[in-house]
Design a protein around this motif. Structure first.
Motif, PDB file in Angstrom:
ATOM      1  N   VAL A  81      27.018 -24.423 -51.284  1.00 37.65           N
ATOM      2  CA  VAL A  81      25.762 -23.770 -51.641  1.00 37.65           C
ATOM      3  C   VAL A  81      25.752 -23.536 -53.141  1.00 37.65           C
ATOM      4  CG1 VAL A  81      24.380 -21.653 -51.450  1.00 37.65           C
ATOM      5  CG2 VAL A  81      25.464 -22.630 -49.406  1.00 37.65           C
ATOM      6  N   PHE A  82      24.671 -23.899 -53.786  1.00 34.79           N
ATOM      7  CA  PHE A  82      24.487 -23.579 -55.197  1.00 34.79           C
ATOM      8  C   PHE A  82      22.997 -23.542 -55.491  1.00 34.79           C
ATOM      9  CE2 PHE A  82      24.145 -24.796 -59.756  1.00 34.79           C
ATOM     10  CZ  PHE A  82      24.712 -23.636 -60.263  1.00 34.79           C
ATOM     11  N   PHE A  83      22.528 -22.483 -56.118  1.00 37.22           N
ATOM     12  CA  PHE A  83      21.121 -22.344 -56.452  1.00 37.22           C
ATOM     13  C   PHE A  83      20.969 -21.311 -57.555  1.00 37.22           C
ATOM     14  CE2 PHE A  83      22.046 -19.057 -53.472  1.00 37.22           C
ATOM     15  CZ  PHE A  83      21.128 -18.035 -53.642  1.00 37.22           C
ATOM     16  N   SER A  84      19.788 -21.195 -58.112  1.00 42.11           N
ATOM     17  CA  SER A  84      19.517 -20.217 -59.160  1.00 42.11           C
ATOM     18  C   SER A  84      18.507 -19.200 -58.670  1.00 42.11           C
ATOM     19  CB  SER A  84      18.986 -20.896 -60.429  1.00 42.11           C
ATOM     20  OG  SER A  84      18.537 -19.911 -61.357  1.00 42.11           O
ATOM     21  N   PRO A  85      18.952 -18.001 -58.280  1.00 39.88           N
ATOM     22  CA  PRO A  85      18.003 -16.958 -57.885  1.00 39.88           C
ATOM     23  C   PRO A  85      17.015 -16.634 -58.995  1.00 39.88           C
ATOM     24  CG  PRO A  85      20.246 -16.345 -57.280  1.00 39.88           C
ATOM     25  CD  PRO A  85      20.360 -17.560 -58.145  1.00 39.88           C
ATOM     26  N   LEU A  86      17.472 -16.675 -60.241  1.00 40.97           N
ATOM     27  CA  LEU A  86      16.595 -16.345 -61.359  1.00 40.97           C
ATOM     28  C   LEU A  86      15.447 -17.331 -61.464  1.00 40.97           C
ATOM     29  CD1 LEU A  86      15.841 -14.765 -63.878  1.00 40.97           C
ATOM     30  CD2 LEU A  86      17.542 -16.075 -65.149  1.00 40.97           C
ATOM     31  N   SER A  87      15.745 -18.620 -61.392  1.00 41.23           N
ATOM     32  CA  SER A  87      14.700 -19.635 -61.482  1.00 41.23           C
ATOM     33  C   SER A  87      13.683 -19.481 -60.360  1.00 41.23           C
ATOM     34  CB  SER A  87      15.327 -21.031 -61.438  1.00 41.23           C
ATOM     35  OG  SER A  87      14.325 -22.031 -61.439  1.00 41.23           O
ATOM     36  N   ILE A  88      14.172 -19.248 -59.157  1.00 41.61           N
ATOM     37  CA  ILE A  88      13.276 -19.117 -58.003  1.00 41.61           C
ATOM     38  C   ILE A  88      12.389 -17.889 -58.149  1.00 41.61           C
ATOM     39  CG2 ILE A  88      13.187 -18.737 -55.507  1.00 41.61           C
ATOM     40  CD1 ILE A  88      15.856 -20.346 -55.377  1.00 41.61           C
ATOM     41  N   SER A  89      12.980 -16.749 -58.500  1.00 42.08           N
ATOM     42  CA  SER A  89      12.203 -15.516 -58.609  1.00 42.08           C
ATOM     43  C   SER A  89      11.153 -15.606 -59.715  1.00 42.08           C
ATOM     44  CB  SER A  89      13.128 -14.326 -58.859  1.00 42.08           C
ATOM     45  OG  SER A  89      13.895 -14.036 -57.707  1.00 42.08           O
ATOM     46  N   LEU A  90      11.508 -16.219 -60.839  1.00 39.66           N
ATOM     47  CA  LEU A  90      10.540 -16.362 -61.929  1.00 39.66           C
ATOM     48  C   LEU A  90       9.356 -17.222 -61.500  1.00 39.66           C
ATOM     49  CD1 LEU A  90      12.959 -16.871 -64.953  1.00 39.66           C
ATOM     50  CD2 LEU A  90      11.302 -15.013 -64.715  1.00 39.66           C
ATOM     51  N   THR A  91       9.630 -18.345 -60.872  1.00 40.75           N
ATOM     52  CA  THR A  91       8.548 -19.244 -60.475  1.00 40.75           C
ATOM     53  C   THR A  91       7.681 -18.611 -59.391  1.00 40.75           C
ATOM     54  OG1 THR A  91      10.127 -21.036 -60.870  1.00 40.75           O
ATOM     55  CG2 THR A  91       8.029 -21.633 -59.887  1.00 40.75           C
ATOM     56  N   MET A  92       8.315 -17.985 -58.412  1.00 39.25           N
ATOM     57  CA  MET A  92       7.541 -17.344 -57.353  1.00 39.25           C
ATOM     58  C   MET A  92       6.724 -16.182 -57.895  1.00 39.25           C
ATOM     59  SD  MET A  92       8.112 -19.262 -54.800  1.00 39.25           S
ATOM     60  CE  MET A  92       6.990 -18.288 -53.781  1.00 39.25           C
ATOM     61  N   ALA A  93       7.241 -15.476 -58.893  1.00 42.48           N
ATOM     62  CA  ALA A  93       6.497 -14.358 -59.478  1.00 42.48           C
ATOM     63  C   ALA A  93       5.244 -14.849 -60.184  1.00 42.48           C
ATOM     64  CB  ALA A  93       7.386 -13.577 -60.446  1.00 42.48           C
ATOM     65  N   MET A  94       5.310 -16.026 -60.805  1.00 42.04           N
ATOM     66  CA  MET A  94       4.122 -16.566 -61.458  1.00 42.04           C
ATOM     67  C   MET A  94       3.036 -16.883 -60.434  1.00 42.04           C
ATOM     68  SD  MET A  94       5.386 -18.906 -64.692  1.00 42.04           S
ATOM     69  CE  MET A  94       6.371 -20.076 -63.755  1.00 42.04           C
ATOM     70  N   SER A  95       3.436 -17.345 -59.251  1.00 39.63           N
ATOM     71  CA  SER A  95       2.435 -17.586 -58.205  1.00 39.63           C
ATOM     72  C   SER A  95       1.978 -16.274 -57.578  1.00 39.63           C
ATOM     73  CB  SER A  95       2.999 -18.525 -57.134  1.00 39.63           C
ATOM     74  OG  SER A  95       4.089 -17.940 -56.453  1.00 39.63           O
ATOM     75  N   PHE A  96       2.897 -15.335 -57.429  1.00 40.91           N
ATOM     76  CA  PHE A  96       2.562 -14.024 -56.862  1.00 40.91           C
ATOM     77  C   PHE A  96       1.517 -13.305 -57.703  1.00 40.91           C
ATOM     78  CE2 PHE A  96       3.593  -9.401 -56.662  1.00 40.91           C
ATOM     79  CZ  PHE A  96       3.253  -9.176 -55.337  1.00 40.91           C
ATOM     80  N   ALA A  97       1.501 -13.574 -59.014  1.00 35.32           N
ATOM     81  CA  ALA A  97       0.531 -12.928 -59.903  1.00 35.32           C
ATOM     82  C   ALA A  97      -0.906 -13.233 -59.502  1.00 35.32           C
ATOM     83  CB  ALA A  97       0.773 -13.364 -61.351  1.00 35.32           C
ATOM     84  N   GLY A  98      -1.115 -14.343 -58.800  1.00 36.98           N
ATOM     85  CA  GLY A  98      -2.471 -14.692 -58.384  1.00 36.98           C
ATOM     86  C   GLY A  98      -2.747 -14.478 -56.912  1.00 36.98           C
ATOM     87  N   ALA A  99      -1.772 -13.936 -56.174  1.00 40.28           N
ATOM     88  CA  ALA A  99      -1.957 -13.714 -54.734  1.00 40.28           C
ATOM     89  C   ALA A  99      -2.699 -12.407 -54.482  1.00 40.28           C
ATOM     90  CB  ALA A  99      -0.601 -13.699 -54.037  1.00 40.28           C
ATOM     91  N   ARG A 100      -3.432 -12.370 -53.406  1.00 41.78           N
ATOM     92  CA  ARG A 100      -4.207 -11.183 -53.058  1.00 41.78           C
ATOM     93  C   ARG A 100      -4.110 -10.911 -51.546  1.00 41.78           C
ATOM     94  NH1 ARG A 100      -3.813 -11.213 -57.676  1.00 41.78           N
ATOM     95  NH2 ARG A 100      -5.411 -11.023 -59.329  1.00 41.78           N
ATOM     96  N   GLN A 101      -4.418  -9.670 -51.163  1.00 46.61           N
ATOM     97  CA  GLN A 101      -4.530  -9.257 -49.776  1.00 46.61           C
ATOM     98  C   GLN A 101      -3.244  -9.562 -48.992  1.00 46.61           C
ATOM     99  OE1 GLN A 101      -7.156  -7.402 -49.027  1.00 46.61           O
ATOM    100  NE2 GLN A 101      -8.082  -7.765 -51.020  1.00 46.61           N
ATOM    101  N   GLN A 102      -3.374 -10.044 -47.762  1.00 48.39           N
ATOM    102  CA  GLN A 102      -2.222 -10.261 -46.892  1.00 48.39           C
ATOM    103  C   GLN A 102      -1.260 -11.300 -47.467  1.00 48.39           C
ATOM    104  OE1 GLN A 102      -1.277  -8.552 -44.379  1.00 48.39           O
ATOM    105  NE2 GLN A 102       0.393  -9.821 -43.585  1.00 48.39           N
ATOM    106  N   THR A 103      -1.788 -12.287 -48.183  1.00 50.36           N
ATOM    107  CA  THR A 103      -0.925 -13.276 -48.824  1.00 50.36           C
ATOM    108  C   THR A 103       0.039 -12.600 -49.777  1.00 50.36           C
ATOM    109  OG1 THR A 103      -2.639 -14.981 -48.655  1.00 50.36           O
ATOM    110  CG2 THR A 103      -0.896 -15.349 -50.275  1.00 50.36           C
ATOM    111  N   ALA A 104      -0.467 -11.675 -50.591  1.00 49.58           N
ATOM    112  CA  ALA A 104       0.378 -10.956 -51.541  1.00 49.58           C
ATOM    113  C   ALA A 104       1.370 -10.049 -50.821  1.00 49.58           C
ATOM    114  CB  ALA A 104      -0.491 -10.138 -52.501  1.00 49.58           C
ATOM    115  N   THR A 105       0.934  -9.412 -49.758  1.00 50.11           N
ATOM    116  CA  THR A 105       1.812  -8.519 -48.996  1.00 50.11           C
ATOM    117  C   THR A 105       3.001  -9.285 -48.419  1.00 50.11           C
ATOM    118  OG1 THR A 105      -0.034  -7.057 -48.443  1.00 50.11           O
ATOM    119  CG2 THR A 105       1.931  -6.919 -47.057  1.00 50.11           C
ATOM    120  N   GLU A 106       2.730 -10.444 -47.824  1.00 48.33           N
ATOM    121  CA  GLU A 106       3.801 -11.254 -47.247  1.00 48.33           C
ATOM    122  C   GLU A 106       4.745 -11.786 -48.321  1.00 48.33           C
ATOM    123  OE1 GLU A 106       1.376 -12.968 -43.322  1.00 48.33           O
ATOM    124  OE2 GLU A 106       2.097 -14.321 -44.862  1.00 48.33           O
ATOM    125  N   MET A 107       4.194 -12.199 -49.445  1.00 47.97           N
ATOM    126  CA  MET A 107       5.040 -12.713 -50.514  1.00 47.97           C
ATOM    127  C   MET A 107       5.955 -11.622 -51.055  1.00 47.97           C
ATOM    128  SD  MET A 107       2.537 -15.290 -52.682  1.00 47.97           S
ATOM    129  CE  MET A 107       3.889 -15.875 -53.721  1.00 47.97           C
TER     130      MET A 107
END
Length: 428
Positions: A81-107
């Motif tokens: 197993v090898f991955f970058s939690p930092l890279s994943i969290s940064l990219t997902m946060a950029m998408s989360f910035a535009g999420a709303r309602q239940q989509t944002a809650t689940e994310m």
């Protein structure tokens, strides 16, 4: 001889970093790749992140919890197993910035984003700014983090979303032709990723991951190269046995070094060591479960236990044997995020990313991650990239139905298939 049973590398956030109000990542004046129009909001980068020390500590704890959860999810499905939690969290946060309602809650639940939105983005911005500072310090190393988005050239994003990308992530958008030339766009994105990762990751987005329905791709890349504080002597590296969980063994190149000054501890069923890099801001935390205890140790590796292990480390002189190794891991994060409860974001006509665009019904088509690492006598070279593609709900082909003559109709219940009512109209 010390028996090297297993090595676990945890890449996470650096805790306790301070504010930076003197430097800012440069805005690309002539961004690569050439030939693609690039634009960025005029909103200035936030140089003094607006969150308290307690809020930042909460961010680090939350992201560590996500990192361990994703580690456990992968450990059930693959060997190394090898991955970058930092890279994943940064990219997902950029998408989360535009999420709303239940989509944002689940994310937020899946990604362990527990801070209010502005605090979350400020905290991640603080990490980025801190990394810019430490990579420019007196100890030579390479550490490059880049964020960017790729947008279908005929579409637009909300100015407020572009402002957030610039304010917190120093990111702008490239414009490309996803509709008519999706394969060319995919290759251009992969070329950009390759350039940011020193050609360590050449095909982040696989064939078929970009289509004429793609409207937006969010990207993060990380490149890391650092020397050990005390390099291993190459002449001391010799073939030695590495014992696998199955009980079998194989011969691997084993590096050896005596009397390394490092943090070390022994606990119930494990040994731990913090192997320092020349840049004192970074180290590799090595966790060695006792023989026969790997599975139990791994399953019990929580944020609290990891904190306790770190707290027990004290300065020792350590004789270390460690294998040279290289890994290249690709991870489709879609399944993992869905298992963590993030459902709506992947569903057409259900996902709510109205904070990104109010003219398109966007949903996430896929989330991919790739990470590579090479560890040798001199240090570590690692790279990671994460990509999120957003699709737009395809418009079905135009058809015509004129009920201007007798017709039959049925009222049905879909789950059972029962016909509740049925009739015909001969003369309305």
């Amino acid at each position: 001889m010390m028996r090297v049973f297993y090595v676990v590398l945890l890449l996470g956030f650096v805790a306790g970093c301070g504010d930076s109000d003197t430097t800012t990542p440069p805005v690309q004046q002539q961004p690569e790749p050439a030939g693609y129009q690039y634009s960025q909001s005029s909103v200035a980068r936030q140089l003094v992140p607006e969150l308290t020390a307690a809020e930042f500590d909460q961010l680090i704890q939350d992201n560590t919890e996500f990192a361990l959860a994703l580690y456990q999810w992968q450990a059930e499905r693959r060997d190394n197993v090898f991955f970058s939690p930092l890279s994943i969290s940064l990219t997902m946060a950029m998408s989360f910035a535009g999420a709303r309602q239940q989509t944002a809650t689940e994310m937020a639940s899946a990604l362990r984003f527990r801070l209010p939105d502005s605090k979350l983005h400020s905290g991640l911005n603080k990490v980025l700014l801190h990394f810019d500072d430490v990579s420019a310090g007196e100890h030579p190393m390479s550490l490059q983090l880049n964020q960017a988005s790729w947008l279908e050239q005929t579409t637009t994003l909300l100015p407020t979303y572009l402002d957030q990308l610039a304010l917190y992530y120093g990111a702008g958008v490239y414009q490309t032709d996803f509709i008519q030339q999706p394969e060319q766009a995919r290759q251009a994105i992969n070329q950009w990723v390759a350039e940011q990762t020193q050609d360590k990751i050449n095909e982040l987005l696989p064939e078929g991951s970009v289509s004429p329905d793609t409207r937006l791709a969010l990207l993060n890349t990380i490149y890391f190269q650092a020397n050990w504080a005390q390099p291993f002597a190459p002449e001391s590296t010799e073939a030695a046995s590495f014992y696998q969980l199955s009980g079998s063994s194989e011969q691997v190149p084993m590096m050896r070094q005596t009397a390394i000054r490092a943090g070390y501890s022994e606990g119930a069923g494990y040994q731990a060591m913090r192997l320092p890099y020349a840049n004192p801001n970074f180290s590799m935390l090595l966790l060695l479960p006792a023989e026969g205890n790997f599975n139990a140790f791994e399953q019990q590796l929580t944020t609290a236990r990891l904190d306790a292990i770190r707290a027990e480390l004290s300065e020792h002189l350590v004789d270390l044997e460690m294998p040279k190794f290289e890994l290249n891991q690709q991870l489709n994060l879609t399944s993992a995020l869905q298992d963590f409860g993030m459902q709506e974001a992947f569903q057409a006509d259900v996902a709510d990313f109205s904070g990104i665009s109010d003219s398109m019904s966007l949903f996430i088509g896929g989330v991919v991650h790739q990470a590579v690492i090479a560890v040798d006598e001199f240090g570590t070279e690692a790279a990671a990239a994460t990509g999120i593609t957003f699709e737009v709900t395809s418009m079905p082909p135009l058809a015509e139905l004129a009920l201007n003559r007798p017709f039959i109709y049925l009222i049905e219940e879909h789950e059972t298939g029962a016909i509740v009512f049925m009739g015909r109209v001969l003369a309305p």
